[in-house]
Design a protein around this motif. Structure first.
Motif, PDB file in Angstrom:
ATOM      1  N   ASN A 187       0.845  -1.194   0.000  1.00 14.42           N
ATOM      2  CA  ASN A 187       0.000   0.000   0.000  1.00 14.42           C
ATOM      3  C   ASN A 187       0.885   1.251   0.000  1.00 14.42           C
ATOM      4  N   THR A 188       0.295   2.370  -0.288  1.00 10.35           N
ATOM      5  CA  THR A 188       1.021   3.654  -0.283  1.00 10.35           C
ATOM      6  C   THR A 188       0.938   4.264   1.116  1.00 10.35           C
ATOM      7  N   VAL A 189       2.096   4.695   1.621  1.00 10.98           N
ATOM      8  CA  VAL A 189       2.171   5.318   2.946  1.00 10.98           C
ATOM      9  C   VAL A 189       2.754   6.713   2.772  1.00 10.98           C
ATOM     10  N   SER A 190       1.979   7.735   3.131  1.00  7.17           N
ATOM     11  CA  SER A 190       2.409   9.139   3.051  1.00  7.17           C
ATOM     12  C   SER A 190       2.988   9.474   1.672  1.00  7.17           C
ATOM     13  N   GLY A 191       2.319   9.022   0.632  1.00  4.45           N
ATOM     14  CA  GLY A 191       2.738   9.309  -0.740  1.00  4.45           C
ATOM     15  C   GLY A 191       3.838   8.393  -1.270  1.00  4.45           C
ATOM     16  N   TYR A 192       4.360   7.486  -0.450  1.00  3.66           N
ATOM     17  CA  TYR A 192       5.445   6.585  -0.866  1.00  3.66           C
ATOM     18  C   TYR A 192       4.897   5.166  -1.046  1.00  3.66           C
ATOM     19  N   THR A 193       5.204   4.570  -2.185  1.00  2.00           N
ATOM     20  CA  THR A 193       4.840   3.176  -2.433  1.00  2.00           C
ATOM     21  C   THR A 193       6.108   2.334  -2.471  1.00  2.00           C
ATOM     22  N   LYS A 194       6.189   1.440  -1.533  1.00  2.00           N
ATOM     23  CA  LYS A 194       7.344   0.540  -1.421  1.00  2.00           C
ATOM     24  C   LYS A 194       7.339  -0.421  -2.612  1.00  2.00           C
ATOM     25  N   ALA A 195       8.513  -0.718  -3.144  1.00  2.00           N
ATOM     26  CA  ALA A 195       8.637  -1.607  -4.312  1.00  2.00           C
ATOM     27  C   ALA A 195       8.180  -3.028  -3.965  1.00  2.00           C
ATOM     28  N   ILE A 196       7.493  -3.686  -4.907  1.00  2.00           N
ATOM     29  CA  ILE A 196       7.056  -5.075  -4.705  1.00  2.00           C
ATOM     30  C   ILE A 196       8.259  -5.966  -4.390  1.00  2.00           C
ATOM     31  N   GLY A 197       9.360  -5.746  -5.085  1.00  2.00           N
ATOM     32  CA  GLY A 197      10.555  -6.561  -4.912  1.00  2.00           C
ATOM     33  C   GLY A 197      11.186  -6.466  -3.536  1.00  2.00           C
ATOM     34  N   ASP A 198      10.759  -5.492  -2.723  1.00  2.00           N
ATOM     35  CA  ASP A 198      11.252  -5.401  -1.345  1.00  2.00           C
ATOM     36  C   ASP A 198      10.672  -6.525  -0.476  1.00  2.00           C
ATOM     37  N   LEU A 199       9.641  -7.168  -0.979  1.00  2.00           N
ATOM     38  CA  LEU A 199       9.046  -8.309  -0.285  1.00  2.00           C
ATOM     39  C   LEU A 199       9.680  -9.577  -0.838  1.00  2.00           C
ATOM     40  N   ARG A 200      10.366 -10.305   0.039  1.00  2.00           N
ATOM     41  CA  ARG A 200      11.077 -11.525  -0.366  1.00  2.00           C
ATOM     42  C   ARG A 200      10.393 -12.722   0.279  1.00  2.00           C
ATOM     43  N   LEU A 201      10.565 -13.883  -0.361  1.00  2.00           N
ATOM     44  CA  LEU A 201       9.942 -15.111   0.122  1.00  2.00           C
ATOM     45  C   LEU A 201      10.908 -16.264  -0.027  1.00  2.00           C
ATOM     46  N   LYS A 202      10.895 -17.162   0.966  1.00  2.00           N
ATOM     47  CA  LYS A 202      11.634 -18.416   0.821  1.00  2.00           C
ATOM     48  C   LYS A 202      10.803 -19.541   1.425  1.00  2.00           C
ATOM     49  N   ASP A 203      11.053 -20.738   0.910  1.00  2.00           N
ATOM     50  CA  ASP A 203      10.376 -21.949   1.376  1.00  2.00           C
ATOM     51  C   ASP A 203      11.385 -22.732   2.209  1.00  2.00           C
ATOM     52  N   ALA A 204      11.104 -22.906   3.486  1.00  2.00           N
ATOM     53  CA  ALA A 204      12.009 -23.628   4.375  1.00  2.00           C
ATOM     54  C   ALA A 204      11.689 -25.119   4.420  1.00  2.00           C
ATOM     55  N   GLY A 205      10.812 -25.566   3.533  1.00  2.00           N
ATOM     56  CA  GLY A 205      10.502 -26.993   3.465  1.00  2.00           C
ATOM     57  C   GLY A 205      11.686 -27.787   2.946  1.00  2.00           C
ATOM     58  N   THR A 206      11.547 -29.089   2.973  1.00  2.00           N
ATOM     59  CA  THR A 206      12.652 -29.951   2.560  1.00  2.00           C
ATOM     60  C   THR A 206      12.352 -30.763   1.304  1.00  2.00           C
ATOM     61  N   THR A 207      11.124 -30.695   0.805  1.00  2.00           N
ATOM     62  CA  THR A 207      10.733 -31.510  -0.338  1.00  2.00           C
ATOM     63  C   THR A 207      10.174 -30.642  -1.453  1.00  2.00           C
ATOM     64  N   ASP A 208      10.612 -30.888  -2.678  1.00  2.00           N
ATOM     65  CA  ASP A 208      10.078 -30.247  -3.889  1.00  2.00           C
ATOM     66  C   ASP A 208      10.163 -28.724  -3.865  1.00  2.00           C
ATOM     67  N   VAL A 209      11.155 -28.166  -3.187  1.00  2.00           N
ATOM     68  CA  VAL A 209      11.287 -26.724  -2.993  1.00  2.00           C
ATOM     69  C   VAL A 209      12.026 -26.083  -4.167  1.00  2.00           C
ATOM     70  N   THR A 210      11.513 -24.958  -4.654  1.00  2.00           N
ATOM     71  CA  THR A 210      12.168 -24.166  -5.691  1.00  2.00           C
ATOM     72  C   THR A 210      12.817 -22.925  -5.076  1.00  2.00           C
ATOM     73  N   LEU A 211      12.075 -22.227  -4.202  1.00  2.00           N
ATOM     74  CA  LEU A 211      12.589 -21.007  -3.564  1.00  2.00           C
ATOM     75  C   LEU A 211      13.237 -21.347  -2.222  1.00  2.00           C
ATOM     76  N   SER A 212      14.476 -21.807  -2.255  1.00  2.00           N
ATOM     77  CA  SER A 212      15.145 -22.193  -1.012  1.00  2.00           C
ATOM     78  C   SER A 212      15.884 -21.023  -0.361  1.00  2.00           C
ATOM     79  N   SER A 213      15.965 -19.906  -1.062  1.00  2.00           N
ATOM     80  CA  SER A 213      16.562 -18.703  -0.477  1.00  2.00           C
ATOM     81  C   SER A 213      15.606 -17.535  -0.755  1.00  2.00           C
ATOM     82  N   PHE A 214      15.778 -16.448  -0.007  1.00  2.00           N
ATOM     83  CA  PHE A 214      14.866 -15.306  -0.161  1.00  2.00           C
ATOM     84  C   PHE A 214      14.921 -14.778  -1.595  1.00  2.00           C
TER      85      PHE A 214
END
Length: 183
Positions: free
Chosen positions: A103-130
């Motif tokens: 969302n936009t906060v005080s006129g500033y919109t944070k970049a989507i890419g600032d949100l990182r994701l990783k899967d800490a599972g052990t099976t069939d994982v593609t995103l093993s790092s952020f």
């Protein structure tokens, strides 16, 4: 008299044999056998179920040093396992994630890419790092075979920048999609 008893015994045995054999033949001729078949048909489509636990992840950075530490590191890690996804599929499958951004906060919109994701599972994982999320679906995990309740504990990381991130509450929605192949 001996021969008379012998003859009577032979006749008795012969009569008993004919009588029993005759019943057997009569019984076989009286049987009626009828055979039918039945076909059982079940059509199973490609099917899948995606369950999400601990779907929401939130953190407050305080002025007790945690905010300063996070900004100095350049990121804040959200709690591991929030969310945790459970995948069930009866065929080849793919789990993807995308975000519409912050969302936009005080006129500033944070970049989507600032949100990182990783899967800490052990099976069939593609995103093993952020990995940065985007508005386009990105593969999180996949397999060529079916699975039952395979768990994928995920973790978010949000990048921070003293020069850009103004005070406020930043919210982003992440959409997860589980797709199975029809063949």
């Amino acid at each position: 008299m001996k021969s008379g008893k012998k003859l009577l015994l032979v006749l008795s045995v012969a009569f008993a044999g004919v009588f029993c054999f005759g019943l057997g033949v009569a019984q076989a001729q009286g049987e009626d056998i009828d055979t039918q078949t039945s076909v059982v048909l079940l059509t199973i489509p490609a099917t899948s179920t995606l369950v999400i636990e601990n779907s929401d992840s939130s953190k407050i950075l305080w002025q007790d040093g945690t905010a300063e530490e996070a900004f100095s590191a350049g990121y804040v890690d959200m709690d591991a396992g929030k969310p945790t996804l459970y995948v069930s599929a009866n065929n080849q499958w793919q789990l993807t994630a995308k975000s519409s951004g912050f969302n936009t906060v005080s006129g500033y919109t944070k970049a989507i890419g600032d949100l990182r994701l990783k899967d800490a599972g052990t099976t069939d994982v593609t995103l093993s790092s952020f990995t940065p999320l985007s508005a386009t679906e990105q593969e999180v995990a996949s397999a060529l075979v079916g699975v039952k309740s395979e768990n994928h504990p995920l973790q978010y990381r949000i990048l921070l920048d003293y020069q850009k991130d103004v005070p406020g509450t930043y919210t982003a929605t992440v959409t997860y999609t589980l797709t199975t192949s029809a063949s």
